[in-house]
Design a protein around this motif. Structure first.
Motif: not given
Length: 335
Positions: A52-53, A56, A283, A312-313
């Motif tokens: 997920t990173s 971003a 997230r 989360g975000g």
């Protein structure tokens, strides 16, 4: 072990700590632990580019994250690190870039905001787009693919090994190290049995940059739609969404069109920018906020389990502060 610190097999029993997860939270935790002299192994189901990173937009700002009492200190600790890394943006992927947080007032933020250098309230006529309030600041903006590679290289310099390995349970890791650090993000729902974790879907549009050199955000906490754009090398990232409980990773064309339209209200030249691609990430949000603590139940054999997930975000924003806390929990010594 390969020269870049990446191995292919299981742990060899010589590690003090296994960190589960190789996103920004896992890698910063591994680095801080290794800096304390511990032998660290990272297990990751996904390559860095698949975390997920990597998706971003990565502007430093404590966005939709709790607990409020701790987030400020974690964020400011991370800010200090990013300010140092911005001295070499080509290598680290970190730049200090000016921009505006619209629909935001300084008085509505915590004490941490008063410790952010240069953060100031704008007069209404200086706020871009159809907004009446806003804060101006020069903040870290992180090119995540570059930054993740820098983190992996820094970890390797400290002797950290990174292995591609799906983890079925913490007992599996405990068989190879006395301490396990859970940085599994959304994966902690199953690994830690934490029903408080939920996915918050974020969709982005990548376009050719038509000359935008500053960032912009307008995020209504009550809405699933946000508006932001971040100038990154070779592209402009447009966002976004914050759809709680939605786990569909397929980009939605209608959502993408609305993202472009909202960003174009602020900078009209964005409307004609050529689309380069679409990104979707989930997230790892958590009711009650980040879980950064030692698990009260020992692992098999009496080992220690430390949790660091639910960011989360704002994982990038608090990563180093949370990693400092992990190192304190594992070693019993404050930094």
């Amino acid at each position: 072990m390969d020269g870049d610190g990446i191995g292919d097999g299981i742990g060899d029993g010589t590690s003090d700590v296994i960190v589960v997860g190789a996103g920004v939270v896992g890698l910063t935790s591994a680095i801080r632990l290794a800096e304390r002299g511990l032998r660290v192994l990272v297990w990751s189901r996904d390559p860095a580019a698949g975390t997920t990173s990597a998706v971003a937009g990565a502007l430093w700002w404590p966005y939709r994250i709790e607990p409020e009492a701790e987030v400020g200190d974690w964020s400011l600790a991370s800010l200090r690190v990013y300010e140092e890394l911005a001295a070499d943006p080509t290598a680290t992927g970190v730049r200090l870039v000016p921009g505006v947080h619209a629909d935001t007032v300084l008085a509505g933020l915590g004490d941490w905001a008063r410790r952010v250098p240069g953060l100031r309230q704008l007069p209404p006529d200086e706020v871009p787009g159809p907004y009446e309030a806003g804060l101006a600041a020069r903040l870290p903006l992180v090119d995540m693919p570059v930054h993740l590679e820098w983190l992996r290289a820094r970890a390797a310099e400290l002797g950290v090994r990174v292995e591609r390995r799906a983890v079925g349970g913490f007992a599996e890791a405990a068989a190879h190290a006395r301490t396990v650090v859970d940085c599994a993000g959304l994966g902690a729902r199953e690994l830690a049995g934490d029903g408080a974790l939920r996915a918050v879907r974020g969709q982005l549009v990548l376009v050719e940059n038509p000359g935008v050199d500053s960032w912009f955000t307008a995020a209504d906490k009550e809405s699933s739609e946000t508006t932001y754009f971040f100038p990154q090398p070779g592209r402009l990232i447009l966002g976004g969404t914050a759809e709680e409980g939605v786990e569909d990773l397929v980009p939605d064309p209608a959502t993408a069109a609305r993202i472009v339209a909202r960003c174009s209200e602020v900078r009209p030249e964005i409307a004609g920018a050529r689309v380069l691609g679409h990104r979707v990430g989930l997230r790892p949000a958590r009711a009650g906020g980040v879980r950064n603590e030692r698990d009260p139940a020992p692992l098999s054999g009496g080992g220690m389990l430390v949790h660091n997930y639910g960011h989360g975000g704002a994982g990038v924003t608090v990563a180093w502060g949370c990693a400092d806390r992990v190192a304190e929990l594992v070693t019993g010594v404050r930094s």
